[in-house]
Design a protein around this motif. Structure first.
Motif, PDB file in Angstrom:
ATOM      1  N   CYS A 130     -23.471  27.545  -3.768  1.00 24.70           N
ATOM      2  CA  CYS A 130     -24.560  28.000  -2.837  1.00 24.70           C
ATOM      3  C   CYS A 130     -23.801  28.808  -1.569  1.00 24.70           C
ATOM      4  CB  CYS A 130     -25.243  26.846  -2.239  1.00 24.70           C
ATOM      5  SG  CYS A 130     -26.343  27.052  -1.104  1.00 24.70           S
ATOM      6  N   PRO A 131     -24.416  29.824  -0.816  1.00 33.05           N
ATOM      7  CA  PRO A 131     -23.898  30.688   0.100  1.00 33.05           C
ATOM      8  C   PRO A 131     -23.469  29.881   1.288  1.00 33.05           C
ATOM      9  CG  PRO A 131     -25.557  31.658  -0.849  1.00 33.05           C
ATOM     10  CD  PRO A 131     -25.679  30.335  -1.428  1.00 33.05           C
ATOM     11  N   CYS A 132     -24.241  28.458   1.422  1.00 37.69           N
ATOM     12  CA  CYS A 132     -23.930  27.521   2.541  1.00 37.69           C
ATOM     13  C   CYS A 132     -22.547  27.121   2.707  1.00 37.69           C
ATOM     14  CB  CYS A 132     -25.178  26.466   2.807  1.00 37.69           C
ATOM     15  SG  CYS A 132     -24.897  25.273   1.627  1.00 37.69           S
ATOM     16  N   TRP A 133     -21.777  27.069   1.631  1.00 38.51           N
ATOM     17  CA  TRP A 133     -20.463  26.415   1.424  1.00 38.51           C
ATOM     18  C   TRP A 133     -19.503  27.345   0.866  1.00 38.51           C
ATOM     19  CZ3 TRP A 133     -19.411  23.543  -3.445  1.00 38.51           C
ATOM     20  CH2 TRP A 133     -18.116  22.873  -3.187  1.00 38.51           C
ATOM     21  N   ASN A 134     -18.377  27.424   1.328  1.00 42.03           N
ATOM     22  CA  ASN A 134     -17.186  27.948   0.544  1.00 42.03           C
ATOM     23  C   ASN A 134     -16.089  27.130  -0.001  1.00 42.03           C
ATOM     24  OD1 ASN A 134     -14.996  29.577  -0.164  1.00 42.03           O
ATOM     25  ND2 ASN A 134     -14.928  30.588   1.901  1.00 42.03           N
ATOM     26  N   GLU A 135     -16.296  26.768  -1.142  1.00 43.18           N
ATOM     27  CA  GLU A 135     -15.320  25.916  -1.881  1.00 43.18           C
ATOM     28  C   GLU A 135     -13.973  26.185  -1.991  1.00 43.18           C
ATOM     29  OE1 GLU A 135     -16.268  25.329  -6.122  1.00 43.18           O
ATOM     30  OE2 GLU A 135     -16.801  27.517  -6.230  1.00 43.18           O
ATOM     31  N   HIS A 136     -13.406  27.226  -1.629  1.00 40.64           N
ATOM     32  CA  HIS A 136     -11.772  27.838  -1.341  1.00 40.64           C
ATOM     33  C   HIS A 136     -11.707  27.654  -0.100  1.00 40.64           C
ATOM     34  CE1 HIS A 136     -12.425  28.928  -5.572  1.00 40.64           C
ATOM     35  NE2 HIS A 136     -13.411  29.553  -5.414  1.00 40.64           N
ATOM     36  N   ARG A 137     -12.297  27.173   0.768  1.00 44.22           N
ATOM     37  CA  ARG A 137     -11.898  27.153   2.326  1.00 44.22           C
ATOM     38  C   ARG A 137     -11.286  25.888   2.212  1.00 44.22           C
ATOM     39  NH1 ARG A 137     -16.380  28.199   6.347  1.00 44.22           N
ATOM     40  NH2 ARG A 137     -16.107  30.241   5.277  1.00 44.22           N
ATOM     41  N   ARG A 138      -9.955  25.818   2.391  1.00 40.28           N
ATOM     42  CA  ARG A 138      -9.046  24.417   2.649  1.00 40.28           C
ATOM     43  C   ARG A 138      -7.732  24.634   3.243  1.00 40.28           C
ATOM     44  NH1 ARG A 138      -9.300  21.915  -2.841  1.00 40.28           N
ATOM     45  NH2 ARG A 138     -11.292  22.825  -2.901  1.00 40.28           N
ATOM     46  N   TRP A 139      -7.035  23.681   4.048  1.00 40.85           N
ATOM     47  CA  TRP A 139      -6.085  24.048   4.699  1.00 40.85           C
ATOM     48  C   TRP A 139      -5.343  22.662   4.433  1.00 40.85           C
ATOM     49  CZ3 TRP A 139     -10.773  25.024   6.972  1.00 40.85           C
ATOM     50  CH2 TRP A 139     -11.009  26.279   7.214  1.00 40.85           C
ATOM     51  N   SER A 140      -4.002  22.784   4.036  1.00 43.60           N
ATOM     52  CA  SER A 140      -3.292  21.840   3.866  1.00 43.60           C
ATOM     53  C   SER A 140      -2.460  21.224   5.348  1.00 43.60           C
ATOM     54  CB  SER A 140      -2.059  22.038   2.967  1.00 43.60           C
ATOM     55  OG  SER A 140      -0.984  21.094   2.843  1.00 43.60           O
ATOM     56  N   LEU A 141      -2.700  19.883   5.484  1.00 49.53           N
ATOM     57  CA  LEU A 141      -2.531  19.316   6.673  1.00 49.53           C
ATOM     58  C   LEU A 141      -1.120  18.687   6.797  1.00 49.53           C
ATOM     59  CD1 LEU A 141      -5.504  17.282   7.950  1.00 49.53           C
ATOM     60  CD2 LEU A 141      -4.953  19.331   8.476  1.00 49.53           C
ATOM     61  N   MET A 142      -0.721  18.043   5.840  1.00 46.58           N
ATOM     62  CA  MET A 142       0.598  17.347   5.555  1.00 46.58           C
ATOM     63  C   MET A 142       0.905  17.043   3.947  1.00 46.58           C
ATOM     64  SD  MET A 142       0.008  13.744   7.550  1.00 46.58           S
ATOM     65  CE  MET A 142       1.728  13.248   7.149  1.00 46.58           C
ATOM     66  N   PRO A 143       2.226  17.013   3.742  1.00 43.39           N
ATOM     67  CA  PRO A 143       2.457  16.295   2.398  1.00 43.39           C
ATOM     68  C   PRO A 143       2.628  15.011   2.483  1.00 43.39           C
ATOM     69  CG  PRO A 143       4.355  17.715   3.237  1.00 43.39           C
ATOM     70  CD  PRO A 143       3.108  17.898   4.226  1.00 43.39           C
ATOM     71  N   LEU A 144       2.135  14.353   1.383  1.00 44.59           N
ATOM     72  CA  LEU A 144       2.231  12.826   1.214  1.00 44.59           C
ATOM     73  C   LEU A 144       3.703  12.684   0.355  1.00 44.59           C
ATOM     74  CD1 LEU A 144      -1.357  11.939   0.687  1.00 44.59           C
ATOM     75  CD2 LEU A 144      -0.090  11.574   2.858  1.00 44.59           C
ATOM     76  N   PRO A 145       4.383  11.485   0.943  1.00 42.24           N
ATOM     77  CA  PRO A 145       5.447  11.189   0.111  1.00 42.24           C
ATOM     78  C   PRO A 145       5.337  10.632  -1.106  1.00 42.24           C
ATOM     79  CG  PRO A 145       5.180   9.671   2.021  1.00 42.24           C
ATOM     80  CD  PRO A 145       4.180  10.670   2.104  1.00 42.24           C
ATOM     81  N   ARG A 146       6.043  10.537  -2.391  1.00 44.33           N
ATOM     82  CA  ARG A 146       5.716   9.950  -3.320  1.00 44.33           C
ATOM     83  C   ARG A 146       6.199   8.742  -3.218  1.00 44.33           C
ATOM     84  NH1 ARG A 146       7.605  13.177  -8.686  1.00 44.33           N
ATOM     85  NH2 ARG A 146       6.487  11.183  -9.318  1.00 44.33           N
ATOM     86  N   ARG A 147       5.619   7.607  -3.966  1.00 41.64           N
ATOM     87  CA  ARG A 147       6.101   6.253  -3.964  1.00 41.64           C
ATOM     88  C   ARG A 147       7.647   5.954  -4.514  1.00 41.64           C
ATOM     89  NH1 ARG A 147       1.792   1.895  -5.964  1.00 41.64           N
ATOM     90  NH2 ARG A 147       2.819   0.857  -3.943  1.00 41.64           N
ATOM     91  N   TRP A 178      -2.966  18.084  -6.362  1.00 39.44           N
ATOM     92  CA  TRP A 178      -2.374  19.143  -7.119  1.00 39.44           C
ATOM     93  C   TRP A 178      -2.059  20.253  -6.267  1.00 39.44           C
ATOM     94  CZ3 TRP A 178      -2.961  24.454  -8.197  1.00 39.44           C
ATOM     95  CH2 TRP A 178      -2.123  24.947  -9.120  1.00 39.44           C
ATOM     96  N   PRO A 179      -1.118  20.890  -6.119  1.00 36.01           N
ATOM     97  CA  PRO A 179       0.241  20.819  -6.849  1.00 36.01           C
ATOM     98  C   PRO A 179       1.203  19.960  -6.598  1.00 36.01           C
ATOM     99  CG  PRO A 179       0.292  22.714  -5.079  1.00 36.01           C
ATOM    100  CD  PRO A 179      -0.955  22.182  -4.814  1.00 36.01           C
ATOM    101  N   GLY A 180       0.829  19.187  -5.371  1.00 35.51           N
ATOM    102  CA  GLY A 180       1.564  17.879  -4.988  1.00 35.51           C
ATOM    103  C   GLY A 180       0.464  16.742  -4.053  1.00 35.51           C
ATOM    104  N   ASN A 181       1.123  15.754  -3.798  1.00 34.55           N
ATOM    105  CA  ASN A 181       0.135  14.757  -3.129  1.00 34.55           C
ATOM    106  C   ASN A 181       0.079  15.442  -1.423  1.00 34.55           C
ATOM    107  OD1 ASN A 181      -0.534  13.129  -5.149  1.00 34.55           O
ATOM    108  ND2 ASN A 181       1.183  12.021  -4.767  1.00 34.55           N
ATOM    109  N   ALA A 182      -0.881  15.703  -0.817  1.00 36.42           N
ATOM    110  CA  ALA A 182      -1.071  16.239   0.404  1.00 36.42           C
ATOM    111  C   ALA A 182      -2.500  15.721   1.053  1.00 36.42           C
ATOM    112  CB  ALA A 182      -1.065  17.740   0.309  1.00 36.42           C
ATOM    113  N   LEU A 183      -2.693  15.651   2.378  1.00 35.77           N
ATOM    114  CA  LEU A 183      -3.890  15.621   2.856  1.00 35.77           C
ATOM    115  C   LEU A 183      -4.244  16.907   3.312  1.00 35.77           C
ATOM    116  CD1 LEU A 183      -3.200  12.688   5.529  1.00 35.77           C
ATOM    117  CD2 LEU A 183      -4.663  12.812   3.448  1.00 35.77           C
ATOM    118  N   ILE A 184      -5.522  17.281   2.762  1.00 35.30           N
ATOM    119  CA  ILE A 184      -5.991  18.597   3.198  1.00 35.30           C
ATOM    120  C   ILE A 184      -7.487  18.355   4.033  1.00 35.30           C
ATOM    121  CG2 ILE A 184      -5.031  19.627   1.055  1.00 35.30           C
ATOM    122  CD1 ILE A 184      -8.054  19.469  -0.226  1.00 35.30           C
TER     123      ILE A 184
END
Length: 96
Positions: free
Chosen positions: A54-71, A10-16
């Motif tokens: 927990c303060p040892c982790w930020n669950e909102h820290r993510r970066w999109s690497l590349m979108p994946l194509p649809r079949r 979501w919102p589309g197929n991607a590697l994060i």
């Protein structure tokens, strides 16, 4: 930071690239947070569970690497996989 690669849908197929909880955290034991059960104010019965990160982790820290194509449409399966040796796609006989 402890990073790992995941597949997001979501919102589309991607590697994060996403952060993970610290495995040796003494507070959460590597889970990444705490669950808190709560009850209804009037009856006192169980009403649900809240999640506190927990303060040892930020669950909102993510970066999109590349979108994946649809079949392509012609590669998508419309019917589930059927057993070719079974009558009508399934067998009610025990395997001997």
């Amino acid at each position: 930071m402890r990073l790992r690669i995941q597949r997001a849908t979501w919102p589309g197929n991607a590697l994060i690239l996403t952060d993970t909880p610290r495995p040796d955290c003494p507070d959460c034991d590597g889970v990444g947070g705490f669950e808190h059960d709560y009850g209804d104010y009037h009856t006192g019965e169980y009403a649900g569970t809240d999640w506190e990160p927990c303060p040892c982790w930020n669950e909102h820290r993510r970066w999109s690497l590349m979108p994946l194509p649809r079949r392509p449409r012609w590669l998508r399966r419309r019917i589930p996989h059927r057993d070719p040796w079974a009558p009508a796609g399934y067998s009610d006989e025990p395997p001997f």
